[in-house]
Design a protein around this motif. Structure first.
Motif, PDB file in Angstrom:
ATOM      1  N   GLY A 202       0.775  -1.224   0.000  1.00 29.30           N
ATOM      2  CA  GLY A 202       0.000   0.000   0.000  1.00 29.30           C
ATOM      3  C   GLY A 202       0.812   1.283   0.000  1.00 29.30           C
ATOM      4  N   HIS A 203       0.346   2.240   0.805  1.00 30.44           N
ATOM      5  CA  HIS A 203       0.933   3.574   0.791  1.00 30.44           C
ATOM      6  C   HIS A 203       2.368   3.593   1.297  1.00 30.44           C
ATOM      7  CE1 HIS A 203      -2.982   5.004  -0.354  1.00 30.44           C
ATOM      8  NE2 HIS A 203      -3.499   4.339   0.657  1.00 30.44           N
ATOM      9  N   ALA A 204       2.696   2.677   2.214  1.00 32.83           N
ATOM     10  CA  ALA A 204       4.071   2.608   2.711  1.00 32.83           C
ATOM     11  C   ALA A 204       5.003   2.306   1.549  1.00 32.83           C
ATOM     12  CB  ALA A 204       4.181   1.521   3.775  1.00 32.83           C
ATOM     13  N   SER A 205       4.524   1.450   0.656  1.00 32.57           N
ATOM     14  CA  SER A 205       5.316   1.046  -0.494  1.00 32.57           C
ATOM     15  C   SER A 205       5.525   2.209  -1.463  1.00 32.57           C
ATOM     16  CB  SER A 205       4.584  -0.118  -1.164  1.00 32.57           C
ATOM     17  OG  SER A 205       5.287  -0.607  -2.242  1.00 32.57           O
ATOM     18  N   THR A 206       4.465   3.029  -1.661  1.00 33.55           N
ATOM     19  CA  THR A 206       4.582   4.203  -2.535  1.00 33.55           C
ATOM     20  C   THR A 206       5.607   5.184  -1.956  1.00 33.55           C
ATOM     21  OG1 THR A 206       2.221   3.998  -2.986  1.00 33.55           O
ATOM     22  CG2 THR A 206       3.283   6.035  -3.671  1.00 33.55           C
ATOM     23  N   MET A 207       5.473   5.431  -0.657  1.00 30.87           N
ATOM     24  CA  MET A 207       6.370   6.365   0.033  1.00 30.87           C
ATOM     25  C   MET A 207       7.814   5.916  -0.172  1.00 30.87           C
ATOM     26  SD  MET A 207       5.857   8.817   2.472  1.00 30.87           S
ATOM     27  CE  MET A 207       6.888   9.770   3.534  1.00 30.87           C
ATOM     28  N   GLN A 208       8.035   4.624  -0.002  1.00 30.08           N
ATOM     29  CA  GLN A 208       9.376   4.063  -0.113  1.00 30.08           C
ATOM     30  C   GLN A 208       9.930   4.255  -1.527  1.00 30.08           C
ATOM     31  OE1 GLN A 208      10.818   3.241   2.527  1.00 30.08           O
ATOM     32  NE2 GLN A 208      12.655   2.932   1.333  1.00 30.08           N
ATOM     33  N   ALA A 209       9.078   3.948  -2.534  1.00 29.75           N
ATOM     34  CA  ALA A 209       9.533   4.036  -3.923  1.00 29.75           C
ATOM     35  C   ALA A 209       9.886   5.469  -4.296  1.00 29.75           C
ATOM     36  CB  ALA A 209       8.459   3.491  -4.861  1.00 29.75           C
ATOM     37  N   VAL A 210       9.116   6.449  -3.789  1.00 30.27           N
ATOM     38  CA  VAL A 210       9.418   7.851  -4.095  1.00 30.27           C
ATOM     39  C   VAL A 210      10.664   8.282  -3.324  1.00 30.27           C
ATOM     40  CG1 VAL A 210       8.595  10.226  -4.007  1.00 30.27           C
ATOM     41  CG2 VAL A 210       7.003   8.393  -4.565  1.00 30.27           C
ATOM     42  N   ALA A 211      10.718   7.926  -2.039  1.00 27.83           N
ATOM     43  CA  ALA A 211      11.842   8.354  -1.207  1.00 27.83           C
ATOM     44  C   ALA A 211      13.162   7.804  -1.737  1.00 27.83           C
ATOM     45  CB  ALA A 211      11.617   7.925   0.232  1.00 27.83           C
ATOM     46  N   ASN A 212      13.174   6.558  -2.205  1.00 29.93           N
ATOM     47  CA  ASN A 212      14.464   6.009  -2.649  1.00 29.93           C
ATOM     48  C   ASN A 212      14.726   6.216  -4.142  1.00 29.93           C
ATOM     49  OD1 ASN A 212      13.390   3.839  -4.145  1.00 29.93           O
ATOM     50  ND2 ASN A 212      13.571   2.409  -2.460  1.00 29.93           N
TER      51      ASN A 212
ATOM     52  N   PHE B  43      23.660   5.223  -9.299  1.00 27.32           N
ATOM     53  CA  PHE B  43      24.729   4.728  -8.422  1.00 27.32           C
ATOM     54  C   PHE B  43      24.589   5.315  -7.016  1.00 27.32           C
ATOM     55  CE2 PHE B  43      26.926   3.584 -12.416  1.00 27.32           C
ATOM     56  CZ  PHE B  43      27.146   2.259 -12.114  1.00 27.32           C
ATOM     57  N   ASP B  44      24.129   6.569  -6.939  1.00 32.08           N
ATOM     58  CA  ASP B  44      23.844   7.180  -5.640  1.00 32.08           C
ATOM     59  C   ASP B  44      22.852   6.340  -4.852  1.00 32.08           C
ATOM     60  OD1 ASP B  44      25.464   9.257  -5.832  1.00 32.08           O
ATOM     61  OD2 ASP B  44      23.929  10.814  -6.120  1.00 32.08           O
ATOM     62  N   ARG B  45      21.754   5.979  -5.543  1.00 26.49           N
ATOM     63  CA  ARG B  45      20.696   5.203  -4.885  1.00 26.49           C
ATOM     64  C   ARG B  45      21.246   3.888  -4.375  1.00 26.49           C
ATOM     65  NH1 ARG B  45      17.471   6.854  -9.338  1.00 26.49           N
ATOM     66  NH2 ARG B  45      17.742   4.877 -10.420  1.00 26.49           N
ATOM     67  N   VAL B  46      22.007   3.217  -5.260  1.00 22.43           N
ATOM     68  CA  VAL B  46      22.560   1.924  -4.871  1.00 22.43           C
ATOM     69  C   VAL B  46      23.490   2.119  -3.675  1.00 22.43           C
ATOM     70  CG1 VAL B  46      24.037   0.020  -5.593  1.00 22.43           C
ATOM     71  CG2 VAL B  46      22.357   0.966  -7.173  1.00 22.43           C
ATOM     72  N   GLY B  47      24.334   3.144  -3.745  1.00 25.83           N
ATOM     73  CA  GLY B  47      25.274   3.402  -2.663  1.00 25.83           C
ATOM     74  C   GLY B  47      24.566   3.618  -1.346  1.00 25.83           C
ATOM     75  N   ARG B  48      23.487   4.397  -1.388  1.00 27.57           N
ATOM     76  CA  ARG B  48      22.774   4.723  -0.166  1.00 27.57           C
ATOM     77  C   ARG B  48      22.230   3.466   0.519  1.00 27.57           C
ATOM     78  NH1 ARG B  48      18.211   8.043  -1.577  1.00 27.57           N
ATOM     79  NH2 ARG B  48      19.486   8.501  -3.399  1.00 27.57           N
ATOM     80  N   TYR B  49      21.692   2.525  -0.291  1.00 25.83           N
ATOM     81  CA  TYR B  49      21.076   1.354   0.322  1.00 25.83           C
ATOM     82  C   TYR B  49      22.073   0.225   0.536  1.00 25.83           C
ATOM     83  CZ  TYR B  49      16.949   3.983  -0.202  1.00 25.83           C
ATOM     84  OH  TYR B  49      16.034   4.986  -0.077  1.00 25.83           O
ATOM     85  N   LEU B  50      23.169   0.272  -0.233  1.00 31.17           N
ATOM     86  CA  LEU B  50      24.166  -0.796  -0.101  1.00 31.17           C
ATOM     87  C   LEU B  50      24.776  -0.784   1.297  1.00 31.17           C
ATOM     88  CD1 LEU B  50      24.901  -2.850  -2.184  1.00 31.17           C
ATOM     89  CD2 LEU B  50      26.995  -1.585  -2.653  1.00 31.17           C
ATOM     90  N   TRP B 426      14.987 -10.633  -6.861  1.00 28.61           N
ATOM     91  CA  TRP B 426      15.898  -9.970  -7.797  1.00 28.61           C
ATOM     92  C   TRP B 426      15.298  -8.657  -8.299  1.00 28.61           C
ATOM     93  CZ3 TRP B 426      20.775 -10.451  -7.893  1.00 28.61           C
ATOM     94  CH2 TRP B 426      21.433 -11.686  -7.852  1.00 28.61           C
ATOM     95  N   VAL B 427      13.982  -8.683  -8.585  1.00 33.47           N
ATOM     96  CA  VAL B 427      13.336  -7.463  -9.089  1.00 33.47           C
ATOM     97  C   VAL B 427      13.462  -6.341  -8.060  1.00 33.47           C
ATOM     98  CG1 VAL B 427      11.132  -6.414  -9.715  1.00 33.47           C
ATOM     99  CG2 VAL B 427      11.721  -8.644 -10.611  1.00 33.47           C
ATOM    100  N   ILE B 428      13.229  -6.652  -6.790  1.00 34.52           N
ATOM    101  CA  ILE B 428      13.329  -5.638  -5.736  1.00 34.52           C
ATOM    102  C   ILE B 428      14.733  -5.035  -5.737  1.00 34.52           C
ATOM    103  CG2 ILE B 428      13.399  -5.318  -3.230  1.00 34.52           C
ATOM    104  CD1 ILE B 428      11.092  -7.164  -2.947  1.00 34.52           C
ATOM    105  N   LEU B 429      15.740  -5.894  -5.810  1.00 34.68           N
ATOM    106  CA  LEU B 429      17.124  -5.410  -5.765  1.00 34.68           C
ATOM    107  C   LEU B 429      17.461  -4.585  -7.009  1.00 34.68           C
ATOM    108  CD1 LEU B 429      19.004  -8.561  -4.416  1.00 34.68           C
ATOM    109  CD2 LEU B 429      18.283  -6.527  -3.172  1.00 34.68           C
ATOM    110  N   LEU B 430      17.099  -5.103  -8.178  1.00 30.03           N
ATOM    111  CA  LEU B 430      17.481  -4.437  -9.425  1.00 30.03           C
ATOM    112  C   LEU B 430      16.720  -3.134  -9.654  1.00 30.03           C
ATOM    113  CD1 LEU B 430      17.684  -7.621 -11.665  1.00 30.03           C
ATOM    114  CD2 LEU B 430      19.607  -6.184 -10.987  1.00 30.03           C
ATOM    115  N   SER B 431      15.507  -3.038  -9.065  1.00 27.97           N
ATOM    116  CA  SER B 431      14.701  -1.834  -9.276  1.00 27.97           C
ATOM    117  C   SER B 431      15.361  -0.604  -8.661  1.00 27.97           C
ATOM    118  CB  SER B 431      13.307  -2.006  -8.675  1.00 27.97           C
ATOM    119  OG  SER B 431      12.585  -2.919  -9.453  1.00 27.97           O
ATOM    120  N   VAL B 432      16.207  -0.793  -7.654  1.00 21.76           N
ATOM    121  CA  VAL B 432      16.892   0.356  -7.065  1.00 21.76           C
ATOM    122  C   VAL B 432      17.759   1.015  -8.134  1.00 21.76           C
ATOM    123  CG1 VAL B 432      18.550   1.094  -5.330  1.00 21.76           C
ATOM    124  CG2 VAL B 432      16.871  -0.641  -4.761  1.00 21.76           C
TER     125      VAL B 432
END
Lengths: 314, 563
Positions: A202-212, B43-50, B426-432
């Motif tokens: 849900g919304h937590a997931s949207t927030m996360q996708a925008v934030a990251n 690369f910034d995004r990956v770095g931040r979460y890595l 894999w999708v979760i990881l690669l989407s970053v």
């Protein structure tokens, strides 16, 4: 009519089975399936999965104890796998009382007919809003700037990656889509790669996708956003707020009986922000207070649902 | 055994056309590479979460939670396969030509009824197999709730479809001479099946069941994303919380579970191999050892299943009372609605367009994975890295030998890692890095299936008898690989790759719901918006895709899967 006859037919074998048991199984005997007349021994409650599971359990937990006290019945929380499951569960006698969003409230009315009774909603649900939030970096880079009119988004849309929330979310999909379409934007074509959705969470997931930064722009429930952590808000500031509409509602099934449904409704309406215990429940639900739900108020959602171009389903 | 030249051209040309079409038609999202700036952002995004990701949360509560979810996952998979096998068995009997018709004359009475039975069972198996387990879970969870029982049933249904088809085919493929004696004594169709075909195919069947169990564990570890319980639910929760240290904990638990089952299943399958021509044959065993092994095997399986039931007792115990109270009239209407498709031309045209995505994902990921795994198999092969002295007579210094062992173990370890992480993870990881869309989904399927294919490719390569390699022993190892081993291994590789293609198309449907779009996405949208007739069209399209690929592989006369 057909439905009630079917109900009767299905209750027959159950009644025989129970008679054969000779009442040895008192728990089952006290709650024969699908017999609205009998007083229920327990209430199965659920909520649409608009946040992730952990957060939802936390919120629902506060209401379980409160409802048990108000009705004198056992209250069991049954998580729902998706928005639609919460609707089907109510009709299929899996759930008795569900916290729906605007769209699912309408679905429940359509699927269960008169059996679905709208009980109470929060004060904020009568003037609910959607926030469009953008990734901080995208704002800093000038890819998007705060807007006062959604139509201004059209010029920027081509370079923006956008996500709705869950497909069945009122504040995460239905209403933002409605406002985008009204502003002359086709979200499936105008945004880079079309609009995305969140598979779950849900919304937590949207927030996360925008934030990251997985997306530049997202649409979500204002109430969730307002309660989010400050660092998350900083990473995903608001760029647009939609006009108000009607959203969440507690819906009960007639099989609980008018007496129990009445008790539940009263209990919600009597929650008093001045009382410390009541305040905890209200805070967990993000409510100032609960008000009686007038079914007509959700007709506006039904109209939006019916009028919306359904290209995204084809 | 490379087939007729004409067929090779057709197949090769078809693959090239399919690849080009997929590259052209798929809606790629490559904005990460649009400019140096967007690449820097990625690369910034990956770095931040890595930073967080490389420090998994190993505190007691996180580890306990992961362990609990991992146990759920294994129990769900084991019970799912057991239930699936129970369901598959009768359907496989009904779909086996030998059992249903035997060698009775074509004008024997009841022929029509029997062929109805045969086609009915085959269609049911196609439906069970064609609908991915994720979709089964989405459908079932409406009435069973979000718990382990949902995952178990979803896996059981899809495993039943796969096992039922393969069992039936294996029984039909037993060479008739091997049970001719039985038939000549007047045994009926059922007796021939019970005492002839079934025991003769049992070893291959067991091996295949082990492979499916391993796959089921992998699928069970992500089915929680759509309500099936286990590690998947935890993974998605932690991801939506933005807690990457916990995501790492979940992935470690996943890897541990999948790698353990992977290695265990492989060791067991190794024990099942008694081909005396095999370079590393274990030889045959005497009867007493055989019986003892069987008893131990049955005991272990029963113990594992009982433990799983005990572990999941709470949700399982509720099934009975839940079923009793459900309003079956509604469920009946709901199911009927989903069986009756909307056949309007416009809908059909839309469905055909949406089917391009899973098909394209399947084509590209499978072709690339086949090429990658094919090359990597050389480095993972015992025959080519450790034992060339057996056919070339080369003598290696100890250090070179040790290095080659490192290469073999490293390549195989990489394969284990690639297939140990399920596609959805894999999708979760690669989407970053790539952001949400089709690209990370294609890559996810590619990486995962490279891991899967690498193992079977290396296995086939090591099964090539050394006497075939001796003939060109003067050449260097890569040449021996290309001209000696590849022609022998290729038909098997091709079969595995084609089977993987069928699997990948189904995964393409599943990934539709997490960003790839296409068939899976539209099915779910219509289901959620209660457009049941249209949802049904998409559901049938999934089944038709599987049937079409299956019939195509039969037309191409691909070898049966050897296990």
């Amino acid at each position: 009519m057909i439905r009630s006859r079917r109900t009767f037919l299905y209750s027959l074998p159950c009644a025989f089975a129970l008679a054969a048991c000779g009442g040895g199984d008192s728990k089952a005997a006290g709650n024969p399936a699908n017999t609205p007349a009998a007083a229920p021994t327990e209430i199965r409650i659920s909520a649409i999965p608009d946040f992730n599971k952990g957060k939802l359990e936390e919120t629902v937990g506060t209401v379980v104890a409160f409802l048990a006290k108000a009705t004198g019945l056992k209250v069991v929380y049954e998580p729902s796998s998706d928005y639609s499951a919460a609707v089907n569960g109510l009709v299929a006698n899996k759930l008795d009382l569900v916290w729906y969003g605007g769209l699912t409230t309408v679905d429940a009315q359509d699927a269960a007919g008169k059996d679905a009774e709208l009980l109470a909603c929060r004060d904020i649900d009568l003037k609910f809003k959607t926030y469009f939030i953008a990734n901080q970096k995208a704002i800093a880079d000038g890819k998007i700037k705060p807007i006062t009119d959604l139509a201004d988004l059209k010029a920027m849309a081509k370079t923006l990656k956008f996500t709705f929330g869950d497909k069945k979310s009122t504040s995460g999909h239905l209403m933002p889509r409605h406002f985008l379409v009204a502003a002359g934007i086709n979200p499936d074509q105008d945004f880079a790669g079309g609009a995305a959705y969140r598979a779950s969470g849900g919304h937590a997931s949207t927030m996360q996708a925008v934030a990251n930064g997985e997306v530049d722009l997202g649409a979500l429930n204002f109430s969730y956003y307002d309660k989010a952590k400050p660092e998350e808000k900083a990473a995903a500031p608001i760029v647009f707020t939609t006009p108000e509409y009607v959203d969440y509602c507690w819906v009960g099934h007639q099989r609980l009986g008018a007496a129990t449904l009445g008790k539940i409704k009263d209990a919600f309406l009597k929650l008093d922000p001045a009382n410390a215990d009541d305040k905890k429940v209200l805070d967990a639900w993000g409510a100032g207070k609960f008000v009686a739900a007038d079914p007509k108020a959700w007709d506006s959602i039904r109209q939006v649902k019916n009028a919306l171009p359904k290209g995204f389903l084809e | 055994m490379t087939g007729q030249p004409r067929q090779v051209w057709w197949l090769g040309g078809g693959v090239i056309v399919a690849v080009l079409l997929s590259l052209w038609l798929l809606p790629w999202n490559l904005e990460t590479f649009a400019s140096a700036e967007s690449l820097g952002d990625a690369f910034d995004r990956v770095g931040r979460y890595l930073g967080q990701f490389l420090h998994p949360d190993l505190t007691a509560p996180a580890v306990t939670r992961a362990a609990r979810l991992a146990a759920d996952t294994v129990a769900v998979a084991l019970l799912g396969v057991a239930l699936g096998l129970l369901l598959a068995w009768p359907l496989a009997i009904g779909s086996s030509r030998n059992v249903v018709f035997g060698d009775e004359p074509p004008d024997a009475p009841g022929r029509f009824v029997r062929s109805l039975l045969l086609q009915g069972c085959r269609l049911l198996l196609d439906v069970l197999r064609g609908v991915p387990d994720f979709v089964w879970a989405i459908l079932i969870a409406n009435f069973t709730g979000t718990n382990a029982v949902t995952g178990m049933l979803a896996i059981a249904l899809s495993v039943a479809g796969i096992l039922g088809k393969v069992l039936g085919e294996q029984w039909d493929n037993v060479e008739p001479q091997r049970y001719a004696a039985l038939r000549s004594t007047g045994a009926g169709r059922l007796a021939v099946f019970l005492y002839g075909q079934q025991p003769l195919a049992a070893r291959a069947m067991l091996s295949f069941v082990l492979m499916r169990t391993e796959c089921a564990v992998r699928n069970a570890s992500v089915i929680g994303v759509v309500g099936g319980g286990g590690l998947g639910a935890g993974l998605w929760d932690d991801y939506t919380d933005g807690n990457w240290s916990r995501v790492a904990t979940m992935l470690l638990a996943m890897l541990l579970v999948t790698a353990t089952t992977d290695v265990a299943a492989n060791l067991l399958r190794y024990q099942l191999r008694i081909d005396p021509n095999h370079p590393q044959s274990r030889g045959t065993t005497d009867r007493r050892t055989g019986t003892r092994r069987r008893l131990v095997g049955v005991g272990v399986v029963l113990a594992l299943l009982s433990a799983s039931v005990w572990w999941l007792w709470a949700p399982i115990a509720r099934v009975g009372s839940e079923l009793q109270r459900l309003e079956w009239g509604f469920i009946g209407r709901y199911t009927t609605g989903l069986l009756l498709p909307d056949l309007a031309p416009a809908t059909l045209w839309n469905v055909a367009q949406q089917a391009v995505i899973p098909l394209g994902v399947g084509v590209l990921a499978t072709v690339a994975a086949t090429a990658l795994a094919g090359s990597a198999a050389f480095f993972a092969s015992i025959a080519f890295q450790i034992e060339p002295d057996r056919y070339t007579g080369e003598r290696l210094p100890r250090t070179r030998r040790a290095l080659r062992w490192v290469l073999v173990v490293g390549t195989r370890g990489l394969g284990l890692l690639l297939r140990g992480i399920p596609e959805v993870a894999w999708v979760i990881l690669l989407s970053v890095f790539f952001r949400i869309g089709l690209t990370p989904c294609v890559l996810a399927v590619l990486l995962h299936s490279t891991g899967v294919l690498l193992r079977v490719f290396a296995e086939t390569l090591d099964n090539v008898p050394y006497r075939r390699l001796e003939q060109i022993a003067g050449a260097c190892r890569p040449q021996i690989f290309l001209y000696g081993a590849l022609p022998t291994a290729w038909p098997d590789w091709r079969t595995y790759a084609f089977f993987q293609f069928e699997v990948n198309v189904r995964i393409g449907v599943v990934l539709g719901t997490v960003g790839a779009g296409g068939l899976g996405d539209k099915f779910q949208s219509n289901l959620l918006f209660r457009e049941f007739a249209r949802a049904s069209t998409y559901l049938w399209a999934m089944v038709l895709l599987t049937i079409a690929i299956d019939r195509l592989s039969r037309r191409l006369l691909l070898r049966r899967l050897k296990c």
